[in-house]
Design a protein around this motif. Structure first.
Motif, PDB file in Angstrom:
ATOM      1  N   ILE A  25       0.718  -1.020   0.103  1.00 37.40           N
ATOM      2  CA  ILE A  25       0.009   0.120  -0.126  1.00 37.40           C
ATOM      3  C   ILE A  25       0.928   1.046  -0.423  1.00 37.40           C
ATOM      4  O   ILE A  25       0.331   2.614  -0.575  1.00 37.40           O
ATOM      5  CB  ILE A  25      -1.231  -0.005   1.129  1.00 37.40           C
ATOM      6  CG1 ILE A  25      -1.965  -1.475   1.087  1.00 37.40           C
ATOM      7  CG2 ILE A  25      -1.820   1.052   1.382  1.00 37.40           C
ATOM      8  CD1 ILE A  25      -2.769  -1.590   2.319  1.00 37.40           C
ATOM      9  N   SER A  29       0.945   3.863  -2.853  1.00 34.22           N
ATOM     10  CA  SER A  29       0.828   5.051  -3.216  1.00 34.22           C
ATOM     11  C   SER A  29       2.648   5.838  -2.982  1.00 34.22           C
ATOM     12  O   SER A  29       2.234   7.842  -4.160  1.00 34.22           O
ATOM     13  CB  SER A  29       0.554   5.598  -1.439  1.00 34.22           C
ATOM     14  OG  SER A  29       0.183   7.163  -1.710  1.00 34.22           O
ATOM     15  N   SER A  30       3.245   5.836  -3.105  1.00 35.41           N
ATOM     16  CA  SER A  30       4.985   6.694  -2.955  1.00 35.41           C
ATOM     17  C   SER A  30       4.432   6.275  -4.400  1.00 35.41           C
ATOM     18  O   SER A  30       5.457   7.518  -4.995  1.00 35.41           O
ATOM     19  CB  SER A  30       6.057   6.098  -2.603  1.00 35.41           C
ATOM     20  OG  SER A  30       7.155   6.764  -2.883  1.00 35.41           O
ATOM     21  N   THR A  33       2.902   9.457  -5.501  1.00 31.30           N
ATOM     22  CA  THR A  33       3.087  10.656  -5.864  1.00 31.30           C
ATOM     23  C   THR A  33       4.234  11.169  -6.075  1.00 31.30           C
ATOM     24  O   THR A  33       4.256  12.599  -6.583  1.00 31.30           O
ATOM     25  CB  THR A  33       2.828  10.556  -3.201  1.00 31.30           C
ATOM     26  OG1 THR A  33       1.691   9.823  -2.972  1.00 31.30           O
ATOM     27  CG2 THR A  33       2.907  12.105  -3.262  1.00 31.30           C
ATOM     28  N   ILE A  90       0.576   9.575   4.569  1.00 31.26           N
ATOM     29  CA  ILE A  90       0.051   9.346   3.086  1.00 31.26           C
ATOM     30  C   ILE A  90      -1.008  10.231   3.417  1.00 31.26           C
ATOM     31  O   ILE A  90      -1.052  11.069   2.194  1.00 31.26           O
ATOM     32  CB  ILE A  90      -0.196   7.611   3.728  1.00 31.26           C
ATOM     33  CG1 ILE A  90       1.668   6.884   3.300  1.00 31.26           C
ATOM     34  CG2 ILE A  90      -0.920   7.673   1.741  1.00 31.26           C
ATOM     35  CD1 ILE A  90       1.116   5.406   3.291  1.00 31.26           C
ATOM     36  N   SER A  93       0.221  13.365   2.314  1.00 35.70           N
ATOM     37  CA  SER A  93       1.251  13.663   1.166  1.00 35.70           C
ATOM     38  C   SER A  93       0.732  14.861   0.253  1.00 35.70           C
ATOM     39  O   SER A  93      -1.064  14.342   0.211  1.00 35.70           O
ATOM     40  CB  SER A  93       1.424  12.518   0.962  1.00 35.70           C
ATOM     41  OG  SER A  93       2.154  11.595   1.424  1.00 35.70           O
ATOM     42  N   GLY A 166       1.396   1.692  -9.165  1.00 30.95           N
ATOM     43  CA  GLY A 166       1.083   3.574  -8.657  1.00 30.95           C
ATOM     44  C   GLY A 166       1.389   4.774  -9.627  1.00 30.95           C
ATOM     45  O   GLY A 166       1.410   5.782  -9.949  1.00 30.95           O
ATOM     46  N   VAL A 179      -5.336  12.879  -6.388  1.00 28.86           N
ATOM     47  CA  VAL A 179      -4.043  12.107  -5.549  1.00 28.86           C
ATOM     48  C   VAL A 179      -4.260  12.380  -3.814  1.00 28.86           C
ATOM     49  O   VAL A 179      -4.412  11.324  -3.319  1.00 28.86           O
ATOM     50  CB  VAL A 179      -2.999  13.192  -5.588  1.00 28.86           C
ATOM     51  CG1 VAL A 179      -1.715  12.727  -5.375  1.00 28.86           C
ATOM     52  CG2 VAL A 179      -1.940  13.113  -7.452  1.00 28.86           C
ATOM     53  N   ARG A 180      -5.227  13.307  -3.947  1.00 29.18           N
ATOM     54  CA  ARG A 180      -5.534  13.376  -2.162  1.00 29.18           C
ATOM     55  C   ARG A 180      -6.479  12.156  -1.807  1.00 29.18           C
ATOM     56  O   ARG A 180      -6.392  11.912  -1.110  1.00 29.18           O
ATOM     57  CB  ARG A 180      -5.496  15.389  -1.673  1.00 29.18           C
ATOM     58  CG  ARG A 180      -6.142  15.370  -0.383  1.00 29.18           C
ATOM     59  CD  ARG A 180      -5.354  14.178   0.684  1.00 29.18           C
ATOM     60  NE  ARG A 180      -3.840  15.171   0.529  1.00 29.18           N
ATOM     61  CZ  ARG A 180      -4.159  16.881   0.806  1.00 29.18           C
ATOM     62  NH1 ARG A 180      -4.805  17.181   1.746  1.00 29.18           N
ATOM     63  NH2 ARG A 180      -3.011  17.533   1.075  1.00 29.18           N
ATOM     64  N   PHE A 182      -7.054   9.784  -3.359  1.00 25.76           N
ATOM     65  CA  PHE A 182      -5.968   8.245  -3.254  1.00 25.76           C
ATOM     66  C   PHE A 182      -5.872   8.372  -2.406  1.00 25.76           C
ATOM     67  O   PHE A 182      -5.830   7.290  -2.046  1.00 25.76           O
ATOM     68  CB  PHE A 182      -5.370   8.504  -4.719  1.00 25.76           C
ATOM     69  CG  PHE A 182      -5.173   6.918  -4.890  1.00 25.76           C
ATOM     70  CD1 PHE A 182      -5.336   5.736  -5.064  1.00 25.76           C
ATOM     71  CD2 PHE A 182      -3.880   6.432  -4.482  1.00 25.76           C
ATOM     72  CE1 PHE A 182      -4.723   4.932  -5.781  1.00 25.76           C
ATOM     73  CE2 PHE A 182      -2.534   5.287  -5.051  1.00 25.76           C
ATOM     74  CZ  PHE A 182      -3.356   4.521  -5.518  1.00 25.76           C
ATOM     75  N   ASN A 183      -4.558   8.932  -1.776  1.00 25.12           N
ATOM     76  CA  ASN A 183      -4.003   8.550  -0.689  1.00 25.12           C
ATOM     77  C   ASN A 183      -4.463   9.005   0.688  1.00 25.12           C
ATOM     78  O   ASN A 183      -4.207   7.873   1.577  1.00 25.12           O
ATOM     79  CB  ASN A 183      -2.976  10.203  -0.790  1.00 25.12           C
ATOM     80  CG  ASN A 183      -1.625   9.957  -1.711  1.00 25.12           C
ATOM     81  OD1 ASN A 183      -0.826   8.876  -2.022  1.00 25.12           O
ATOM     82  ND2 ASN A 183      -0.946  11.140  -1.928  1.00 25.12           N
ATOM     83  N   MET A 186      -5.986   4.786   0.630  1.00 25.06           N
ATOM     84  CA  MET A 186      -4.791   4.402   0.337  1.00 25.06           C
ATOM     85  C   MET A 186      -4.070   4.168   2.435  1.00 25.06           C
ATOM     86  O   MET A 186      -4.032   3.233   2.938  1.00 25.06           O
ATOM     87  CB  MET A 186      -3.102   4.368  -0.004  1.00 25.06           C
ATOM     88  CG  MET A 186      -3.283   4.576  -1.019  1.00 25.06           C
ATOM     89  SD  MET A 186      -3.759   2.469  -1.752  1.00 25.06           S
ATOM     90  CE  MET A 186      -5.349   2.660  -1.914  1.00 25.06           C
TER      91      MET A 186
END
Length: 201
Positions: A25, A29-30, A33, A90, A93, A166, A179-180, A182-183, A186
């Motif tokens: 996970i 995310s990394s 991002t 996360i 991020s 990712g 993105v926010r 999604f994070n 996660m």
């Protein structure tokens, strides 16, 4: 060497490495991002750190936890606290900014990812299953060597796949809000991975 047990172990390791867990996970995310290249130290930290853990526990470090089970309990709760911290990190991020002074966070380092394996609840399940259920794969110490090498190989493939997955989402999730969101999802999944930890408490 037992070929049937070897095949069974490879299947076990493949399922455990590729199914969602804290490591995967965080890599997903990394990759979204920060992109694949900045995530490489995180990938290497997980891969090498976990393989080292398999080897160290297999050679005899696990006897310490048998003699002092309270240490395993302490590690479990340290790991839970760290996972909560990572989930918050996360969730907060942001996508990389072109601005020079952007400080929206950095991907996990090699040593951070490697050390995390020792407080990762799923990691311990994998290690204990590897060392106990498949100990007869070969005579000692070749069994530990085989298990360590297989863990290294399959771990490398799975971490790369999750990070690339990712990264592949970057062209799709282009807005900061996407993105926010999604994070945050996660981060919630990462927190959900704590459920088995507290169920065993």
């Amino acid at each position: 060497m037992s070929n049937s047990l070897f095949i069974a172990f490879v299947m076990f390791a493949t399922v455990m490495f590729f199914t969602p867990g804290p490591n995967n996970i965080m890599l997903l995310s990394s990759g979204l991002t920060y992109g694949f290249r900045p995530t490489i130290p995180h990938i290497m930290g997980i891969t090498i750190g976990f393989a080292f853990m398999v080897g160290a526990v297999g050679v005899g470090l696990g006897t310490i936890f048998i003699a002092y089970p309270v240490l395993q309990t302490i590690l479990k709760y340290i790991g839970a606290a760290y996972l909560i911290y990572l989930a918050v990190h996360i969730a907060l991020s942001k996508p990389p900014s072109a601005e020079a002074d952007d400080r929206g966070g950095q991907p996990m380092t090699f040593w951070g990812a490697a050390m995390f394996q020792w407080v990762n609840a799923k990691g311990w399940v994998m290690v204990i299953g590897t060392i106990t259920a498949y100990a007869a794969i070969a005579s000692f110490p070749w069994n530990i060597l085989i298990q360590t090498v297989i863990s290294l190989a399959i771990g490398a493939v799975s971490t790369v796949v999750w990070a690339l997955f990712g990264t592949a989402l970057r062209p799709v999730l282009t807005s900061p809000k996407a993105v926010r969101a999604f994070n945050i999802v996660m981060a919630l999944l990462l927190l959900a991975s704590l459920y088995p930890v507290f169920m065993d408490a």
